[in-house]
Design a protein around this motif. Structure first.
Motif, short mmCIF file in Angstrom:
data_model
loop_
_atom_site.label_atom_id
_atom_site.label_comp_id
_atom_site.label_asym_id
_atom_site.label_seq_id
_atom_site.Cartn_x
_atom_site.Cartn_y
_atom_site.Cartn_z
N TYR A 291 8.37 -6.32 -6.21
CA TYR A 291 8.00 -5.21 -5.51
C TYR A 291 6.80 -4.08 -6.86
O TYR A 291 7.90 -5.03 -8.13
CB TYR A 291 9.20 -3.78 -4.85
N SER A 359 13.97 -12.52 3.71
CA SER A 359 13.39 -11.94 4.67
C SER A 359 14.61 -10.27 5.33
O SER A 359 14.38 -8.93 5.23
CB SER A 359 13.42 -12.87 5.65
N LYS A 362 14.23 -7.47 2.44
CA LYS A 362 12.53 -7.53 3.08
C LYS A 362 12.43 -6.66 3.49
O LYS A 362 11.71 -5.12 3.50
CB LYS A 362 11.60 -7.89 2.82
N GLN A 363 13.05 -6.96 4.89
CA GLN A 363 13.09 -5.70 6.57
C GLN A 363 14.04 -4.57 5.97
O GLN A 363 13.79 -3.28 6.41
CB GLN A 363 13.59 -7.04 7.38
N ARG A 366 12.16 -2.18 3.52
CA ARG A 366 10.69 -1.65 3.75
C ARG A 366 11.53 -0.69 4.93
O ARG A 366 10.16 0.77 5.46
CB ARG A 366 9.87 -2.61 4.63
N ASN A 367 12.32 -0.65 5.46
CA ASN A 367 13.50 1.20 6.22
C ASN A 367 13.33 1.46 5.67
O ASN A 367 12.96 2.52 5.49
CB ASN A 367 13.94 0.58 7.11
N LEU A 369 11.78 2.45 2.28
CA LEU A 369 10.73 2.68 2.52
C LEU A 369 10.02 3.83 3.06
O LEU A 369 9.49 5.14 2.74
CB LEU A 369 9.61 1.74 1.79
N GLU A 370 10.00 3.43 4.17
CA GLU A 370 9.38 4.23 5.45
C GLU A 370 10.35 5.60 5.67
O GLU A 370 9.60 7.17 5.88
CB GLU A 370 9.60 3.42 6.55
N ILE A 403 3.96 2.77 3.94
CA ILE A 403 4.31 1.45 2.29
C ILE A 403 2.56 1.47 1.71
O ILE A 403 2.42 0.90 2.80
CB ILE A 403 4.81 0.43 2.98
N VAL A 405 0.50 -1.24 -0.49
CA VAL A 405 0.51 -2.82 -0.59
C VAL A 405 -0.87 -2.87 -1.79
O VAL A 405 -1.73 -2.78 -1.54
CB VAL A 405 0.21 -3.67 0.50
N GLU A 410 4.23 -4.47 -3.17
CA GLU A 410 4.63 -3.39 -1.85
C GLU A 410 5.21 -2.54 -3.00
O GLU A 410 6.12 -2.68 -3.60
CB GLU A 410 5.62 -3.65 -0.88
#
Length: 550
Positions: A291, A359, A362-363, A366-367, A369-370, A403, A405, A410
């Motif tokens: 990141y 994975s 990362k998921q 990502r959740n 970060l939102e 997010i 990039v 990210e």
């Protein structure tokens, strides 16, 4: 000349033998000598050539070649190499040892050597140097050899394990440097080779028995040379190996916590030498999520390798600071954020160290970060000033931007840390102070001080006038009282002269006054001794007096 006289006999001539018996002895000597030469030629060992760096201590027909201190040959000739980069030694090897001349044979010169790691060859101080040989009885035949620059660290036939090590860090080892395990010397470096193309140093090391059983496929090696004073984000730490590694370089090994013991490795197994135990432990993590952080404040105190924490648990580390592939531009541009790359390891976050675990991490990130996940730089230790990256949930974070990039990374948004916030508040207070009309305020204060000085002078003048007035008033009152006394005395004298109080009456009055004074004298004496006797009763109980023990 011939005659016809019958009395004269003619001489008879007989041929002599072609070979005299006297030649039998020389012939026998030649035959025997020839047979001996043939036998010697037939049974002599082969000639070999050995390349040496120099011929120091080597003498023709004198310097022996030994295996386990047994003479098996002798130096016969010494010549310079054609490129003048050393010498060629020609030696005759006994036929009984000819089967040892194969690709596994190694030669070296035994001479006195004294260093930090070894003391050897002292027996040659009297006997002279010699060429030692070690070999196995199996291998392809070979008659040309290159001698080792120094004796092998491990004697041939020593039980143990040979390992191959690699290092690309800023430290190097030489043959004889120790391998330490829990303070014990369990092995040594044997050889070092620098690969110019890879810019990596490869080492041969030997682990003695029975410690070689500790080497498994999960074992990690790391450096313990000298004394390391580490000023990190979590404080100051000192690392050292043993007394031997204080004088020379050395390494140690072990299995990281939480890693299975593994299986024992075979000879010449390959390992990497890490800089410290932390790097060796982190090497077990094969996958990581990368990141990007964009820092708008100073990154002084943040170093590569600094931890990345979430709720106080280390889940990654910093891999690069101001890396150009991470963000275009340079720090000299206005409002240019400093890019910081971090890794988050699934294995440190209680996830499988696999692609599936990667994975999942990362998921999850990502959740977050939102919603509200943010990063900040925090001071790990006041003494060192080291910083670390702290991932936290900010309740009032702006979650509508999505997010971002950049160059495939990210971006985790950042927030200011507490120290920066305090600094900003202090700067705001200083700005407000700078905006105050300090010059006008100082002038007003000076005027006020001047007015106060004038007022003080006026008060002092009034006080002096008041003192004079008081002094004048006292003098007038004293004169008036004195006049009244004189008038009264004059009246008394007139009264006495005109038949007022006679002498006897005055005497009686004075006597009565004296009697009254004598009566009140005890009262005055008591008041002098006990002023509170008029208020408190004299019937109070007597104070208890301490007495000595009977």
């Amino acid at each position: 000349m011939t005659t016809n006289d019958p009395n004269i006999n003619e001489a008879k001539v007989k041929p002599t033998s072609s070979i005299s018996r006297i030649w039998i002895i020389p012939i026998l000597v030649i035959v025997i000598g020839g047979w001996m030469v043939y036998y010697q030629w037939k049974n002599q060992g082969p000639l070999i050539t050995i390349e040496l760096h120099s011929a120091t201590g080597i003498e023709v027909n004198k310097t022996p070649i030994k295996v386990r201190d047994l003479d098996i040959g002798q130096v016969k000739k010494i010549t310079l190499k054609p490129d003048l980069n050393g010498v060629l030694v020609t030696a005759r090897i006994d036929a009984s040892a000819a089967h040892l001349l194969n690709e596994n044979a190694k030669f070296w010169v035994v001479a006195p050597r004294i260093s930090f790691s070894e003391v050897s060859g002292l027996n040659t101080l009297l006997s002279g140097s010699y060429i030692a040989m070690s070999a196995r009885d199996k291998g392809k035949e070979q008659l040309h050899f290159t001698a080792l620059e120094r004796p092998p660290v491990t004697p041939p036939g020593t039980p143990g394990l040979h390992v191959m090590l690699k290092s690309d860090d800023e430290f190097a080892y030489k043959p004889g440097d120790p391998v330490i395990y829990k303070g014990f010397k369990v092995g040594e470096f044997e050889d070092a080779t620098f690969n110019i193309e890879e810019r990596v140093v490869y080492y041969d090391a030997f682990i003695e028995a029975p410690y070689h059983k500790l080497i498994t496929n999960t074992t990690r090696f790391w450096d313990v040379s000298g004394v390391k004073l580490l000023l990190e984000s979590n404080g100051v730490s000192v690392e050292t190996g043993s007394l031997e590694t204080l004088l020379a370089n050395g390494i140690t090994f072990g299995i990281p916590d939480g890693v299975p013991k593994g299986e024992q490795v075979l000879d010449n197994a390959f390992f990497t030498i890490y800089g410290d135990s932390t790097s060796a432990s982190d090497a077990r993590y094969k996958v990581a999520a990368e990141y990007l952080l964009l820092i708008d404040e100073s990154v002084r105190g943040l170093t590569v390798g600094a931890p990345v924490e979430y709720r106080g648990i280390e889940i990654g580390n910093v891999t690069a600071i101001n890396s150009f592939p991470a963000l275009d531009g340079n720090i000299l541009e206005r409002d240019y954020p400093i890019p910081v790359l971090i890794n988050i390891y699934p294995g440190k976050a209680r996830q499988p160290d696999t692609k599936e675990g990667l994975s999942a991490i990362k998921q999850t990130i990502r959740n977050w970060l939102e919603r509200d996940l943010r990063a900040s730089l925090r001071m790990g230790n006041v003494l060192t000033g080291g910083l670390y990256v702290d991932l936290q949930h900010v309740p009032d974070a702006d979650s509508n931007s999505g997010i971002e990039v950049i160059n495939g990374y990210e971006v985790i948004p950042t927030v200011s840390n507490e120290f920066t916030q305090l600094t900003q508040k202090a700067d705001a207070i200083l700005d407000k102070i700078n905006q105050l009309p300090l010059k006008e305020m100082v002038e007003n204060v000076q005027l006020a001080v001047e007015d106060m000085r004038l007022a003080a002078e006026s008060v002092e003048t009034a006080s002096s006038d008041f003192d004079l007035l008081i002094a004048d008033i006292d003098a007038k009152a004293l004169n008036s009282n004195l006049n009244q006394v004189l008038v009264s005395l004059d009246g008394l004298l007139k009264n006495y002269s005109e038949g007022g109080f006679n002498k006897s009456e005055i005497k009686e009055t004075v006597d009565a006054l004296q009697e009254t004074m004598r009566n009140i004298q005890p009262l005055l004496l008591k008041l002098n001794q006990s002023p509170n006797s008029l208020i408190f009763s004299k019937d109070s109980e007597a104070d208890i007096q301490p007495r000595a023990k009977n």
